[in-house]
Design an enzyme around this catalytic site. Structure first.
Site, PDB file in Angstrom:
ATOM      1  N   ILE A  17      11.673  48.284  22.386  1.00 27.88           N
ATOM      2  CA  ILE A  17      10.460  47.931  23.110  1.00 27.88           C
ATOM      3  C   ILE A  17      10.658  46.648  23.911  1.00 27.88           C
ATOM      4  O   ILE A  17      10.152  46.510  25.028  1.00 27.88           O
ATOM      5  CB  ILE A  17       9.277  47.782  22.136  1.00 27.88           C
ATOM      6  N   ASP A  60      17.557  33.239  17.635  1.00 30.73           N
ATOM      7  CA  ASP A  60      17.010  33.709  16.366  1.00 30.73           C
ATOM      8  C   ASP A  60      15.624  33.100  16.253  1.00 30.73           C
ATOM      9  O   ASP A  60      15.477  31.878  16.102  1.00 30.73           O
ATOM     10  CB  ASP A  60      17.901  33.247  15.210  1.00 30.73           C
ATOM     11  N   TYR A 153       6.857  44.178   5.498  1.00 36.95           N
ATOM     12  CA  TYR A 153       6.585  44.515   6.896  1.00 36.95           C
ATOM     13  C   TYR A 153       5.086  44.553   7.164  1.00 36.95           C
ATOM     14  O   TYR A 153       4.598  43.992   8.149  1.00 36.95           O
ATOM     15  CB  TYR A 153       7.225  45.864   7.232  1.00 36.95           C
ATOM     16  N   LYS A 157       3.140  42.012   9.748  1.00 33.27           N
ATOM     17  CA  LYS A 157       2.457  42.506  10.947  1.00 33.27           C
ATOM     18  C   LYS A 157       0.943  42.310  10.862  1.00 33.27           C
ATOM     19  O   LYS A 157       0.270  42.100  11.870  1.00 33.27           O
ATOM     20  CB  LYS A 157       2.806  43.970  11.186  1.00 33.27           C
ATOM     21  N   THR A 188      12.803  54.550  18.805  1.00 34.43           N
ATOM     22  CA  THR A 188      13.781  53.494  19.020  1.00 34.43           C
ATOM     23  C   THR A 188      14.767  53.471  17.864  1.00 34.43           C
ATOM     24  O   THR A 188      14.552  54.095  16.825  1.00 34.43           O
ATOM     25  CB  THR A 188      13.108  52.111  19.113  1.00 34.43           C
TER      26      THR A 188
END
Length: 260
Positions: A17, A60, A153, A157, A188
């Site tokens: 993306i 990073d 995760y 998010k 992806t």
């Protein structure tokens, strides 16, 4: 050329993306800084081949020193900064919370959530100076609804979603609009829907792709370019009355809460 004369920094822009977003913003006239821990030369070459201007910088996003250096490099090369897209992220694998290694939890939050904060912190003085600053944070549908075996995760998010809203409250009155996109199952490499592991690996990747498509009412996965087009809209003047918005690009999957 909605972004003519503007400078954009996109993290995680070596692929997926992020790369699609960098290409889309360049096509709209922006000069691009491609920031990633991976080599961004390919994205830069694609932008330049299309007549755009871009610079690749190693970054990073969990390292405040590298983040400050990337922003400084953007300003030094192009004279300012108008747009920040926080796309860099990692998945953290699949596990129950009590079986998740502390190191995994820490790294996922460091990249996905703290990285978004660090990039915003470093870029904000320049975005304020621009007078037309725009931030888009790439969150996830997993930041809005439950998902199995993804505690780190989902937490990271979900944090990005609420950080977006908080930033909008604090900065929109100062001329910087902040929005987020929440992609669903996008085709992806990060999602494991592609593979370079020979025939067996490709069979597994295809099976994951079909399973993901089945979870979305629209009946297929999105391309990275479809997400990028929404990001391009959000950083343009066409979205001038949008801030604090969290836009799903998910084929309708959050309407079903069917995430496996």
């Amino acid at each position: 050329m909605r972004l003519s004369g503007r400078v954009a920094l996109v993290t995680g822009a070596a692929g997926g993306i992020g790369a699609a977003t960098a290409r889309a913003l360049a096509a709209d006239g922006a000069r691009l800084v491609v920031a990633d821990v991976a080599d961004g030369a390919r994205t830069v070459a694609e932008i330049e081949a299309a007549g755009g201007e871009a610079l690749a910088l190693h970054c990073d996003v969990s390292d405040p020193v590298q983040v400050e250096a990337a922003v400084a490099g953007a300003v030094e090369r192009f004279g300012g900064l108008d747009v920040l897209v926080n796309d860099a992220g990692i998945s953290g694998g699949s596990s129950l919370a009590h079986e998740t290694e502390v190191e995994v939890w820490t790294r996922v939050l460091a990249v996905n959530l703290t990285g978004t904060f660090l990039c915003t912190r470093a870029a904000m003085p320049h975005l304020l100076e621009s007078g037309r600053g725009r931030i888009v944070n790439v969150a996830s549908t997993y930041g809005l609804v439950r998902a199995p075996l993804a505690p780190a995760y989902c937490a990271s998010k979900g944090g990005v979603v609420n950080l977006t809203r908080q930033l909008a409250v604090d900065y929109s009155g100062l001329g910087v609009r902040v929005n987020a996109v929440c992609p669903g199952y996008i085709d992806t490499d990060m999602g494991g829907y592609r593979a370079s592991l020979g025939p067996e690996g490709q069979v597994a990747a295809n099976a994951r792709r079909e399973a993901a498509a089945a979870l979305q009412p629209i009946g297929r996965q999105a391309s990275a370019e479809e997400v990028a087009s929404v990001v391009a809209f959000l950083v343009s003047d066409e979205s001038s009355f949008m801030t604090g918005s969290v836009v799903t690009v998910d084929g309708g999957c959050t309407t079903t809460f069917n995430h496996g």
